[in-house]
Write an enzyme that holds these catalytic residues in place. Structure first.
Site, PDB file in Angstrom:
ATOM      1  N   LYS A 171      -5.617   9.107  -4.014  1.00 34.07           N
ATOM      2  CA  LYS A 171      -4.931   8.970  -5.303  1.00 34.07           C
ATOM      3  C   LYS A 171      -5.819   8.278  -6.333  1.00 34.07           C
ATOM      4  CE  LYS A 171      -0.385   7.439  -6.961  1.00 34.07           C
ATOM      5  NZ  LYS A 171       0.805   6.635  -6.590  1.00 34.07           N
ATOM      6  N   ARG A 229      -9.227   8.951 -11.332  1.00 31.74           N
ATOM      7  CA  ARG A 229     -10.503   8.683 -11.983  1.00 31.74           C
ATOM      8  C   ARG A 229     -11.267   9.962 -12.275  1.00 31.74           C
ATOM      9  NH1 ARG A 229      -8.912   4.304  -9.341  1.00 31.74           N
ATOM     10  NH2 ARG A 229      -9.699   2.216  -9.881  1.00 31.74           N
ATOM     11  N   GLY A 236       1.063   3.654 -12.409  1.00 26.67           N
ATOM     12  CA  GLY A 236       0.474   2.429 -12.940  1.00 26.67           C
ATOM     13  C   GLY A 236      -1.028   2.538 -13.094  1.00 26.67           C
ATOM     14  N   SER A 281      -8.066  -6.983  -8.894  1.00 27.48           N
ATOM     15  CA  SER A 281      -7.385  -5.775  -9.366  1.00 27.48           C
ATOM     16  C   SER A 281      -8.401  -4.762  -9.846  1.00 27.48           C
ATOM     17  CB  SER A 281      -6.414  -6.110 -10.502  1.00 27.48           C
ATOM     18  OG  SER A 281      -5.926  -4.917 -11.103  1.00 27.48           O
ATOM     19  N   ASP A 289      -1.547  -1.804  -0.901  1.00 24.68           N
ATOM     20  CA  ASP A 289      -0.543  -0.739  -0.877  1.00 24.68           C
ATOM     21  C   ASP A 289      -0.042  -0.440   0.535  1.00 24.68           C
ATOM     22  OD1 ASP A 289      -0.528  -0.314  -3.629  1.00 24.68           O
ATOM     23  OD2 ASP A 289      -2.202   1.099  -3.526  1.00 24.68           O
TER      24      ASP A 289
END
Length: 436
Positions: free
Chosen positions: A20, A25, A91, A164, A316
């Site tokens: 994902k 990207r 997100g 992050s 995740d």
């Protein structure tokens, strides 16, 4: 949707959906680049399709050539879109797109679904504003919908307070079209897909070790050039069929072509520490990333304390880890994961509630939770808050429980794992519509 306990083992070899993070990207970088980007293995989930539409709205040509095969023809930059950029539930998509768009002289309004509207945005808009972008809050502050006014950016040095990749990537993408250097300092390493892919598109990115983290420097004024991208299998998606094999007696499942970037494999390391029979074969490099085939066999697991510094590499995967931990002997301690509370949902609260409803002993903490495994009664219907990972984790849990486990709002699974139910049932699972 309901998962029923299976009386036979799960068996088979499958391929995971495309990663994902890399799918988002590849589309965004291709849209910013000059020329043609050919993508193989693109995840065709709802989140990624929303990003594809956004890239097209910013002026690129986006074509689907076949299953997982896409072509993006970029014009060397983004222009003002004539529509609101609806990022759905993504997100990653909205934050990276804001970073990319901020470097260009344009205005764009970003929005999303009800879940995305609850997710914090100032962690990205703050540093972008420091670079010179301007933002109008069209609803609640720190949330979409918001309007970005880009262009005229200057490079900054930004020290991350949380590991992050989304924040880092947004800043770097904005830095491509800023004056001067843009520097991101990471005290703790986050996934480095952006740095790797920027190089594949012709940009120069300097990364140096600094303590336990990195200092990333990118010179402004760089142009991207279209290229070929091979998207490997998503380790976050591979986790679900592999988890099922771990907890259903007699099972053996192989997932082929899984990305093995060391900043994405924390879950597999944790499972091995728990006693999982997990092997990796056919290691190779594809699309600039380490890739391999992962085989998991049913295993007697024990609880462990997950190192807090591992959180960035598996943030995740804690929902599915906690489902597997319900079948392990002893306590599995998961701390330093407060970031889970600001994902698509408050994933700590939802996993605690769901596991408790299924008869599992769980202790909730502000920054984590503890699962004491051994018995999973099941027999519950789980509220998912439209979160795909919450839904899939409880469906996997139900395959080895004493009674079926049902989840509400399962349609969101398509955001990250289209075909999940058919793939699992092909291995021998019993997942279908209805309850009980």
């Amino acid at each position: 949707m309901t998962a029923r306990p299976v009386s036979v083992s799960l068996q088979g070899a499958i391929r995971a959906p495309g990663d994902k993070s890399m799918s988002h990207r590849s589309l965004i970088f291709g849209g910013m680049a000059e020329g043609v980007t050919e993508i193989e293995g693109l995840l065709e989930g709802d989140d990624i399709l929303a990003t594809a539409r956004a890239v097209e709205a910013f002026g690129a040509t986006v074509e689907q050539l076949g299953e997982g095969r896409w072509r993006v023809t970029g014009n060397g930059g983004f222009g003002s879109p004539g529509v609101v950029i609806d990022c759905g539930n993504a997100g990653t998509g909205v934050r990276l797109l804001m970073g990319a768009a901020a470097g260009f002289d344009l205005s764009a309004t970003f929005d999303g679904d009800a879940s995305l509207r609850k997710r914090p945005m100032k962690r990205v808009t703050g540093p972008l504003a420091d670079m010179g972008a301007r933002f109008d809050w069209n609803g609640a502050e720190d949330r979409v919908p918001l309007t970005l006014h880009g262009g005229g950016l200057k490079g900054i040095e930004y020290v991350q307070t949380v590991a992050s990749a989304q924040i880092k990537s947004a800043i770097l993408l904005a830095g491509l079209n800023a004056t001067g250097d843009t520097v991101v300092v990471e005290p703790e390493k986050s996934r480095d897909h952006t740095e790797r892919m920027l190089r594949a598109f012709g940009a120069t990115v300097d990364v140096t070790e600094e303590g336990e983290g990195w200092r990333i420097r990118l010179k402004g004024g760089q142009k991207l050039t279209g290229t070929a991208v091979a998207v490997p299998g998503d380790p976050s998606s591979a986790a679900f069929p592999l988890a099922a094999a771990l907890i259903v007696p007699g099972s053996e499942v192989t997932v082929e072509g899984v990305m093995l970037n060391p900043l994405r494999t924390g879950l597999f390391d944790t499972w091995i520490e728990m006693g999982a029979d997990l092997t990796i074969s056919n290691r190779r490099v594809s699309g600039g990333e380490d890739v391999g085939d992962i085989t998991v066999r049913y295993s007697a697991l024990k609880g462990v304390t997950v190192p807090e510094d591992r959180a960035a590499s598996m943030i995740d995967e804690y929902p599915i880890l906690s489902a597997v931990a319900a079948y392990a002997q002893g306590r599995t301690v998961m701390r330093g994961i407060g970031e889970m509370r600001v994902k698509e949902s408050d994933r700590i609260a939802l996993m605690v509630a769901g596991l408790t409803a299924c008869g599992v002993a769980v202790e909730e903490e502000a920054e984590g939770f503890i699962v004491t495994g051994g018995q999973v009664k099941g027999g519950a219907t789980i509220a998912t808050a439209h979160d795909h990972r919450i839904a899939m984790s409880h469906l996997i849990l139900g395959l080895a429980a004493e009674a079926p486990v049902s989840v509400l709002d399962p349609e969101m699974i398509a955001t990250s794992f289209p075909g999940f139910v058919a793939l699992m049932n092909g291995l021998g699972a019993d997942i279908g519509d209805g309850r009980g």
